[in-house]
Design a protein around this motif. Structure first.
Motif, PDB file in Angstrom:
ATOM      1  N   SER A  33       0.819  -1.217   0.000  1.00  0.00           N
ATOM      2  CA  SER A  33       0.000   0.000   0.000  1.00  0.00           C
ATOM      3  C   SER A  33       0.850   1.264   0.000  1.00  0.00           C
ATOM      4  O   SER A  33       0.377   2.333  -0.406  1.00  0.00           O
ATOM      5  CB  SER A  33      -0.939   0.011   1.201  1.00  0.00           C
ATOM      6  N   PRO A  89      -2.771   2.541  -6.378  1.00  0.00           N
ATOM      7  CA  PRO A  89      -3.889   1.648  -6.025  1.00  0.00           C
ATOM      8  C   PRO A  89      -4.898   1.431  -7.157  1.00  0.00           C
ATOM      9  O   PRO A  89      -6.103   1.671  -7.004  1.00  0.00           O
ATOM     10  CB  PRO A  89      -4.534   2.364  -4.835  1.00  0.00           C
ATOM     11  N   TYR A 138      -5.620  -1.489  -8.430  1.00  0.00           N
ATOM     12  CA  TYR A 138      -6.214  -2.829  -8.367  1.00  0.00           C
ATOM     13  C   TYR A 138      -6.943  -3.074  -7.054  1.00  0.00           C
ATOM     14  O   TYR A 138      -6.485  -2.665  -5.992  1.00  0.00           O
ATOM     15  CB  TYR A 138      -5.140  -3.911  -8.533  1.00  0.00           C
ATOM     16  N   LYS A 139      -8.084  -3.781  -7.168  1.00  0.00           N
ATOM     17  CA  LYS A 139      -8.751  -4.337  -5.993  1.00  0.00           C
ATOM     18  C   LYS A 139      -8.341  -5.804  -5.915  1.00  0.00           C
ATOM     19  O   LYS A 139      -8.829  -6.638  -6.674  1.00  0.00           O
ATOM     20  CB  LYS A 139     -10.271  -4.208  -6.117  1.00  0.00           C
ATOM     21  N   ARG A 140      -7.429  -6.116  -5.019  1.00  0.00           N
ATOM     22  CA  ARG A 140      -6.856  -7.452  -4.963  1.00  0.00           C
ATOM     23  C   ARG A 140      -7.543  -8.319  -3.910  1.00  0.00           C
ATOM     24  O   ARG A 140      -8.031  -7.815  -2.892  1.00  0.00           O
ATOM     25  CB  ARG A 140      -5.363  -7.383  -4.631  1.00  0.00           C
ATOM     26  N   GLN A 141      -7.575  -9.624  -4.177  1.00  0.00           N
ATOM     27  CA  GLN A 141      -7.933 -10.574  -3.131  1.00  0.00           C
ATOM     28  C   GLN A 141      -6.775 -10.646  -2.137  1.00  0.00           C
ATOM     29  O   GLN A 141      -5.609 -10.570  -2.522  1.00  0.00           O
ATOM     30  CB  GLN A 141      -8.201 -11.954  -3.742  1.00  0.00           C
ATOM     31  N   ARG A 142      -7.098 -10.830  -0.875  1.00  0.00           N
ATOM     32  CA  ARG A 142      -6.081 -10.730   0.169  1.00  0.00           C
ATOM     33  C   ARG A 142      -5.332 -12.066   0.315  1.00  0.00           C
ATOM     34  O   ARG A 142      -5.527 -12.837   1.281  1.00  0.00           O
ATOM     35  CB  ARG A 142      -6.725 -10.304   1.493  1.00  0.00           C
ATOM     36  N   SER A 161     -14.944 -14.419  -2.788  1.00  0.00           N
ATOM     37  CA  SER A 161     -14.228 -14.361  -1.504  1.00  0.00           C
ATOM     38  C   SER A 161     -14.360 -15.657  -0.716  1.00  0.00           C
ATOM     39  O   SER A 161     -13.378 -16.167  -0.153  1.00  0.00           O
ATOM     40  CB  SER A 161     -14.743 -13.188  -0.671  1.00  0.00           C
ATOM     41  N   ASN A 213     -13.364 -15.826 -10.585  1.00  0.00           N
ATOM     42  CA  ASN A 213     -13.414 -14.401 -10.890  1.00  0.00           C
ATOM     43  C   ASN A 213     -14.861 -14.009 -11.181  1.00  0.00           C
ATOM     44  O   ASN A 213     -15.611 -14.792 -11.761  1.00  0.00           O
ATOM     45  CB  ASN A 213     -12.513 -14.119 -12.102  1.00  0.00           C
TER      46      ASN A 213
END
Length: 381
Positions: free
Chosen positions: A8, A13, A15-19, A336, A346
């Motif tokens: 971060s 920023p 992209y909205k990424r999976q954690r 998720s 996806n």
């Protein structure tokens, strides 16, 4: 180690990424930094066609890496010529240009169309996604992608996808090209209808424009054929390709008919890194594996099996080969929850999952995915 916090602080920023942090891949599986195993039904967004860490791919790329990586297009290199020859064989097109991505391939296609026709106007379609660079973005449908960056390339008109009558209203004698995805991926995996594609070519005969097929996501076996154009029995004037072309290694390309190529001249387009020896070797190795392991056939066979199994558990599926859209009411939540259970999927919208696994996927892996998706659709939302 707090990789999320470090990221971060240093990356824009976008992209909205999976954690999750992936550190290794093998076949259809990925492994995170904690050693957890996940079945990969995203494949780098339809890119990792022959699976992660394929030994033959690694061998070929390593050998080229040790020999020669890059010299620019001021000089000849053997892998580039060999790849173009191979693409001529499997596409039926005549000449090729290499770049580094799908968006670049679309940009080149649009430039070529304007050059050879002398016209300016493009016709694209509702739901279309062709990339995020300025030219590719101009023919991409979704307003939230386009609006912040206007003015874009003009004139562009959007006709309704799969609507012959609206197509007829939008094309005219000023049209340089019609650009179409034979299967719309980002829109939710919607195949074009045969009569719609036929109508595009009938309008081409009347108005003299060029037809561009965007096969960035559909190429190299994804739909159960080498290229989705084969489902329609036609040959576009120009075809953009990328993604699965290098099984995850960045490479894109444009194929054209001879009558297009003969109207183009040196210095009218270029790419510093495009077609470098390493990228071309990665693409050649990818094509060789697809041929040797009959992955086009496996895509058709396993795609049918996957869709049948989805229907069996009450999920409506569409698509061609291993390019599958699944209608579902809470897709982002499913993404998720599936990740927690070791399945990578996806969502293209709140109502659609997109499944584009490596072409090597087997029945037991499909069954694993079906078990998780079936459970989640019963217990989530």
């Amino acid at each position: 180690m707090n990789w999320f916090g470090r990221e971060s602080k240093v990356l824009i920023p976008f992209y909205k990424r999976q954690r999750v942090i992936f550190v290794r891949g093998e076949g259809c599986w990925l492994y995170d930094a904690e050693g957890k195993k996940y079945l990969d039904l995203v494949a780098g967004i339809a890119a990792v066609s022959i699976g992660h860490s394929h030994p033959y791919f690694i061998k070929r790329v390593r050998e080229q890496l040790e020999r020669l990586v890059h010299v620019s297009n001021l000089f000849y290199t053997i892998p580039q010529i060999e790849l173009a020859e191979k693409l001529r064989e499997i596409t039926g097109l005549d000449k090729f240009f290499f770049c580094n991505s799908g968006a670049e391939a679309v940009e080149a296609s649009l430039k070529i169309a304007r050059k050879v026709t002398g016209r300016k106007k493009f016709v694209a379609f509702t739901g279309a996604f062709h990339g995020r660079t300025m030219g590719a973005l101009s023919v991409t449908w979704k307003e939230k992608f386009r609006k912040p960056f206007e003015p874009l390339i003009q004139p562009v008109e959007f006709a309704k996808f799969n609507d012959v009558h609206d197509l007829e209203k939008k094309v005219d004698d000023d049209t340089a090209a019609v650009i179409v995805e034979p299967v719309q991926g980002e829109a939710g995996v919607y195949p074009a209808k045969k009569e719609f594609i036929k109508a595009i070519f009938e309008e081409k005969d009347e108005h003299g424009f060029i037809v561009i097929f965007d096969e960035v996501q559909t190429g190299f076996g994804r739909t159960g054929r080498w290229f989705a154009k084969e489902h329609f029995g036609i040959q576009p004037d120009i075809m953009a390709m990328a993604k699965a072309m290098g099984s995850g290694f960045p490479i894109g390309g444009v194929g054209v008919k001879e009558e297009i190529a003969e109207k183009l001249e040196a210095t009218e387009h270029a790419s510093t890194f495009g077609g470098n020896p390493l990228a071309c070797t990665a693409s050649l190795a990818t094509v060789e594996v697809i041929e040797r392991e009959k992955l086009v056939e496996n895509s058709a066979r396993m795609g049918g099996y996957f869709r049948d199994k989805l229907e069996e558990v009450g999920l409506k599926a569409r698509g061609l080969g291993l390019m599958i859209g699944v209608e579902i009411s809470n897709a982002f939540e499913i993404v998720s929850k599936a990740l927690e259970k070791g399945l990578i999927v996806n969502a293209t919208s709140e109502s659609t999952l997109r499944l584009v696994p490596p072409l090597i996927i087997r029945k037991e892996e499909v069954n694993f995915a079906i078990e998780i998706l079936s459970h989640l659709t019963r217990t989530t939302g």
